[in-house]
Scaffold this motif. Structure first.
Motif, short mmCIF file in Angstrom:
data_model
loop_
_atom_site.label_atom_id
_atom_site.label_comp_id
_atom_site.label_asym_id
_atom_site.label_seq_id
_atom_site.Cartn_x
_atom_site.Cartn_y
_atom_site.Cartn_z
N GLY A 95 0.79 -1.21 0.00
CA GLY A 95 0.00 0.00 0.00
C GLY A 95 0.83 1.26 0.00
N ILE A 96 0.12 2.36 -0.25
CA ILE A 96 0.71 3.69 -0.23
C ILE A 96 -0.20 4.59 0.58
CG2 ILE A 96 1.37 5.70 -1.61
CD1 ILE A 96 1.80 3.78 -3.96
N GLY A 97 0.39 5.32 1.50
CA GLY A 97 -0.35 6.32 2.26
C GLY A 97 0.28 7.68 2.01
N GLN A 98 -0.56 8.68 1.74
CA GLN A 98 -0.04 10.02 1.47
C GLN A 98 -0.94 11.04 2.14
OE1 GLN A 98 0.49 10.92 -2.66
NE2 GLN A 98 1.27 12.96 -2.24
N MET A 99 -0.32 11.96 2.89
CA MET A 99 -1.08 13.03 3.52
C MET A 99 -1.64 13.94 2.44
SD MET A 99 -1.17 12.60 6.71
CE MET A 99 -0.25 11.80 8.01
N LEU A 100 -2.89 14.39 2.65
CA LEU A 100 -3.55 15.27 1.69
C LEU A 100 -3.64 16.71 2.19
CD1 LEU A 100 -6.57 12.99 0.74
CD2 LEU A 100 -4.48 13.36 -0.58
N ARG A 101 -4.20 16.84 3.41
CA ARG A 101 -4.40 18.18 3.97
C ARG A 101 -4.85 18.02 5.42
NH1 ARG A 101 -9.67 19.94 4.41
NH2 ARG A 101 -11.25 18.62 3.48
N LYS A 102 -4.98 19.16 6.08
CA LYS A 102 -5.55 19.14 7.43
C LYS A 102 -7.06 19.21 7.31
CE LYS A 102 -1.99 20.70 10.47
NZ LYS A 102 -1.66 21.58 11.59
N GLY A 103 -7.73 18.42 8.13
CA GLY A 103 -9.18 18.41 8.15
C GLY A 103 -9.75 19.52 9.01
N PRO A 104 -11.09 19.58 9.12
CA PRO A 104 -11.74 20.66 9.87
C PRO A 104 -11.38 20.69 11.36
CG PRO A 104 -13.36 19.06 9.07
CD PRO A 104 -12.03 18.67 8.51
N GLU A 105 -10.99 19.56 11.92
CA GLU A 105 -10.63 19.51 13.34
C GLU A 105 -9.12 19.66 13.55
OE1 GLU A 105 -12.25 15.90 14.94
OE2 GLU A 105 -14.26 16.38 14.26
N GLY A 106 -8.38 19.92 12.45
CA GLY A 106 -6.93 20.06 12.55
C GLY A 106 -6.18 18.76 12.38
N ASN A 107 -6.92 17.65 12.28
CA ASN A 107 -6.28 16.36 12.04
C ASN A 107 -5.84 16.26 10.59
OD1 ASN A 107 -6.94 15.67 14.64
ND2 ASN A 107 -8.56 14.26 14.08
N PHE A 108 -4.78 15.51 10.35
CA PHE A 108 -4.34 15.28 8.99
C PHE A 108 -5.23 14.24 8.32
CE2 PHE A 108 -0.46 17.12 10.64
CZ PHE A 108 -0.04 17.91 9.58
#
Length: 179
Positions: A95-108
């Motif tokens: 698999g591959i995991g890649q961060m996209l952005r911060k969500g509304p609660e500040g979580n990635f």
């Protein structure tokens, strides 16, 4: 694979057909039909629960293996062995995991995708957005799964996973059905 855009009414018709096909092939039935629905037949159903995934390899550009300090640049390539509760090898994942952005609660928020190869020849592709902080904290995440080859080709469903030991092992499930 390149996408071809057709001009005018032909393009609109092609988009309509593509949308109809996508919906027809991927939307779950509203309810099983008949007294013996095909979705429940063994050749149309994969129901694997209580799976154990054990780390084979982990390659990430973030040196924090525990996941406590994520960044927007994070990218990881992973491989796991997939076994049942008795320890019988069922297949492997990459698999591959890649961060996209911060969500509304500040979580990635991250996109995770994988290819699962079962020993029976079934090949499953998964993908979806997960909350990295919740996953790292031990919460279960669910992403879409589709069998792309093998005896269950065309089956759709989901994949669930939650860390038992961050990045080292996961408890998981794969449920696919073909109608």
């Amino acid at each position: 694979m390149a996408s071809i855009t057709l001009p005018g009414p032909l393009g609109t018709a092609a988009d309509t057909l593509r949308g109809w096909l996508l919906a027809r092939l991927t939307v779950p039935p509203f309810g099983p039909k008949g007294p013996n629905p095909a979705v429940g037949e063994p050749e149309n159903l994969l129901y694997l629960t209580d799976l154990v995934e054990t780390l084979v390899s982990y390659d990430s550009n973030n040196e924090d293996f525990e996941g406590a300090s994520p960044t927007l640049d994070d990218l990881a390539h992973v491989r796991y062995e997939l076994r049942d509760q008795k320890g019988v090898l069922l297949g492997a994942t990459k698999g591959i995991g890649q961060m996209l952005r911060k969500g509304p609660e500040g979580n990635f928020l991250a996109y995770f995708s994988e290819e699962i190869r079962l020993l029976d020849g079934t090949v499953i592709r998964t993908g979806g957005v997960v909350d990295d902080a919740r996953l790292t904290a031990g919460e279960q995440q669910t992403i879409k799964a589709v069998a792309v080859a093998g005896p269950l080709r065309g089956a759709i469903g989901f994949r669930q996973f939650r860390p038992v030991e961050t990045h080292k092992s996961y408890a998981s499930a794969i449920v696919l059905y073909r109608r």
